[in-house]
Design an enzyme around this catalytic site. Structure first.
Site, mmCIF file in Angstrom:
data_model
loop_
_atom_site.group_PDB
_atom_site.id
_atom_site.type_symbol
_atom_site.label_atom_id
_atom_site.label_comp_id
_atom_site.label_asym_id
_atom_site.label_seq_id
_atom_site.Cartn_x
_atom_site.Cartn_y
_atom_site.Cartn_z
ATOM 1 C CG ASP A 13 -1.784 -1.274 1.219
ATOM 2 O OD1 ASP A 13 -2.220 -1.707 0.144
ATOM 3 O OD2 ASP A 13 -1.943 -1.859 2.308
ATOM 4 C CG ASN A 40 -1.966 -11.398 -1.766
ATOM 5 O OD1 ASN A 40 -1.748 -11.209 -2.966
ATOM 6 N ND2 ASN A 40 -1.061 -11.901 -0.955
ATOM 7 C CB ALA A 41 -1.417 -7.204 -4.478
ATOM 8 N N GLY A 42 -3.976 -5.166 -3.782
ATOM 9 C CA GLY A 42 -4.904 -4.262 -4.459
ATOM 10 C C GLY A 42 -4.161 -3.004 -4.844
ATOM 11 C CG HIS A 43 -1.174 -2.523 -7.272
ATOM 12 N ND1 HIS A 43 -0.132 -2.850 -8.095
ATOM 13 C CD2 HIS A 43 -0.811 -2.911 -6.030
ATOM 14 C CE1 HIS A 43 0.823 -3.425 -7.370
ATOM 15 N NE2 HIS A 43 0.428 -3.479 -6.118
ATOM 16 C CD GLN A 176 1.369 -8.955 -2.026
ATOM 17 O OE1 GLN A 176 2.089 -9.327 -2.937
ATOM 18 N NE2 GLN A 176 0.063 -9.029 -2.094
ATOM 19 C CB THR A 249 -7.074 -1.794 -2.198
ATOM 20 O OG1 THR A 249 -6.301 -0.625 -2.032
ATOM 21 C CG2 THR A 249 -7.722 -1.770 -3.563
ATOM 22 N N GLY A 252 -10.914 -3.556 2.930
ATOM 23 C CA GLY A 252 -11.618 -2.438 3.559
ATOM 24 C C GLY A 252 -11.217 -2.219 5.012
ATOM 25 C CG LEU A 282 5.716 15.348 -0.312
ATOM 26 C CD1 LEU A 282 6.800 14.647 0.507
ATOM 27 C CD2 LEU A 282 6.365 16.222 -1.377
HETATM 28 P P1 IMP Z 1 -2.102 -12.703 2.775
HETATM 29 O O1 IMP Z 1 -1.052 -12.228 1.831
HETATM 30 O O2 IMP Z 1 -3.504 -12.450 2.304
HETATM 31 O O3 IMP Z 1 -1.870 -14.134 3.178
HETATM 32 O O4 IMP Z 1 -1.969 -11.846 4.105
HETATM 33 C C1 IMP Z 1 -0.808 -11.908 4.937
HETATM 34 C C2 IMP Z 1 -0.450 -10.526 5.471
HETATM 35 O O5 IMP Z 1 -0.014 -9.693 4.397
HETATM 36 C C3 IMP Z 1 -1.614 -9.782 6.115
HETATM 37 O O6 IMP Z 1 -1.119 -8.960 7.160
HETATM 38 C C4 IMP Z 1 -2.131 -8.908 4.987
HETATM 39 O O7 IMP Z 1 -2.811 -7.782 5.475
HETATM 40 C C5 IMP Z 1 -0.830 -8.532 4.305
HETATM 41 N N1 IMP Z 1 -0.973 -8.198 2.870
HETATM 42 C C6 IMP Z 1 -1.008 -9.073 1.829
HETATM 43 N N2 IMP Z 1 -1.106 -8.409 0.658
HETATM 44 C C7 IMP Z 1 -1.106 -7.115 0.956
HETATM 45 C C8 IMP Z 1 -1.145 -5.920 0.156
HETATM 46 O O8 IMP Z 1 -1.176 -5.929 -1.073
HETATM 47 N N3 IMP Z 1 -1.121 -4.738 0.846
HETATM 48 C C9 IMP Z 1 -1.048 -4.688 2.183
HETATM 49 N N4 IMP Z 1 -1.000 -5.766 2.968
HETATM 50 C C10 IMP Z 1 -1.028 -6.966 2.356
HETATM 51 MG MG MG Z 2 -2.699 -2.225 -1.809
#
Ligand code: IMP
Ligand code: MG
Length: 338
Positions: A13, A40-43, A176, A249, A252, A282
């Protein structure tokens, strides 16, 4: 620079999506290839006033001549993939590697029902951890066995290496952040694989000598979602008072916040072999810099902060984000090279 890898320097993030979108529009790459764990990643970023949230489609999609690829290291959830392809209208120029492992309903169910994952680690519940665990056991399905992905299948490493052989530009989009890495992060409060620059190369199938620059993205303050240590963490009230409150993202969830951490930044630069830095948001720490597009608009206080980042890391800050839209950016590199 023919090949640039973009990675997160803290806990995800950091605003990588916007940086990838901006650099893609500026550098006109032949390919933007997504690396990282998976859905798991939200851009997220703003594109001409419209919010964009992506978990599979590479954030370089606003540059319409780029081929968009998802590397074999990345996990694909077909439901998320197809919904994003439709929203971004990238059918015809997006490819999924034949070897991508597939997230199924059972992976999501396990991610959400397992107490260790959902409560202790605090995962995103997107099924990526259980899917990577099945992948290590060699029991996941691969993209090449799914009829619905037939029209999208690609040999990503061949395409990316071919483009580099022809001296075309390639952007590798990491996801991540460094300290969520399974190897280098805050285990067990981390994600399910390495997410540093060398892992991003492996995700798309390029060797380390093919990379020209590693752009590491740091937000002007640090946030993390889920559990695990966050040095200098501020209380919810103080975070709100500073205007640093953010929500995840994908999930929530309220993000925990702390001031910029120079020790972590130095270590992240080392772990990724970073050659340049983007500092995002910034304007959140220095509101007078909101939406400025030239270095003349950056206040002295904010410049001192940027200088401190450079002095601590010994790496130049080349991009500074000053607002949500991809045009709200100060490109210090462009200015220097003119
Ligand atoms: P997982 O990757 O869903 O297994 O989550 C493991 C840990 O990584 C948790 O603390 C999530 O909140 C964090 N995490 C995984 N992907 C992201 C991301 O894209 N942004 C922020 N935190 C992430
Ligand atoms: Mg993100």
């Amino acid at each position: 620079m023919p090949c640039t890898v973009i990675v997160g320097g803290f806990f995800g993030d950091e605003g990588k999506g916007k940086i990838v979108a901006y650099v893609s529009t500026r550098d006109r790459p032949a390919i933007v290839a997504r690396a990282g764990v998976g859905t798991n990643a939200g851009h997220s970023f703003m594109l001409e006033g419209v919010p964009v949230k992506l978990r599979q489609v590479p954030s370089g999609f606003p540059y319409k001549d780029a081929r968009l690829l998802i590397g074999p290291g990345v996990l694909v959830d077909p439901t998320v993939f197809f919904s994003e392809v439709e929203k971004t209208k990238v059918k015809g120029r997006i490819g999924v590697d034949r070897q991508c492992a597939i997230i199924e309903r059972k992976h999501i169910d396990r991610d959400k029902s397992d107490a260790h994952l959902s409560s202790e680690v605090g995962t995103t519940g997107s099924g990526t951890g259980p899917c990577n665990s099945d992948r290590a056991l060699r029991v996941t399905k691969l993209a090449r066995y799914l009829p619905e992905l037939k029209d999208y299948l690609a040999d990503v490493s061949k395409e990316v290496n071919g483009a580099l052989d022809r001296k075309q530009r390639v952007i590798v989009e990491g996801t991540q952040g460094t300290f969520l890495s399974l190897f280098h992060g805050t285990y067990p409060y981390c994600t399910s694989k390495d997410v540093c620059a060398s892992a991003a190369c492996s995700d798309v199938g390029i060797g380390p000598k093919r990379v020209d620059s590693v752009l590491i993205v740091f937000k002007s303050f640090v946030t993390r979602v889920g559990t695990g240590e966050l040095p200098g963490e501020l209380g919810e009230e103080e975070t709100k008072r500073r205007g640093w409150t953010e929500y995840g993202t994908v999930t929530g969830r309220l993000r925990r916040a702390a001031p910029f951490n120079f020790d972590l930044a130095r270590r992240a630069v080392m772990l990724n072999g970073a050659t340049e830095i983007a500092v995002t948001k910034l304007d959140v720490v220095f509101p007078e810099c909101k939406d400025v597009k030239s270095n003349k608009g950056i206040s002295k206080e904010a410049f001192d902060f940027i200088k401190k980042v450079e002095d601590n890391t010994k790496v130049p800050v080349t991009l500074v984000g000053t607002g949500a839209d991809i045009s709200s950016i100060v490109d210090l590199k462009e200015k220097k090279s003119r």
